[in-house]
Design a protein around this motif. Sequence first.
Motif: not given
Length: 116
Positions: A5-19, A74-87
Amino acid sequence: MPLSRVPEIELRDDGRISLTVEIFGFDAGEPVEIFGSATQANGAIATFYDVQDLPPASPDGGSFLTVTAVPSTSFAAEEVITVVSRTAKIWGTVLAADPGDHRPGITAVWEAEPQT
């Protein structure tokens, strides 16, 4: 076994996201491929791809990796994010040229080197 799973996502000051990705079912030290996308209803999307060696597992059995992505908008800080991933477990093969292989209609041949 728990699901990855993806337990956390951070929106960085430079606009990138960290999952932060929690992964189960692989051995520590194995190279794994992580691929996926994060989206929001406002149309923001960020795809991610990385290959990393899996670190040792936490006490609950999951290994944590971090990947970063640059969103299309840009991702909006107040909106839900959906993640689909594979490893997936990955491996590499080294192939060497075989200059002695002269098959008709074939310009060059590479063959897998013996495993050491």
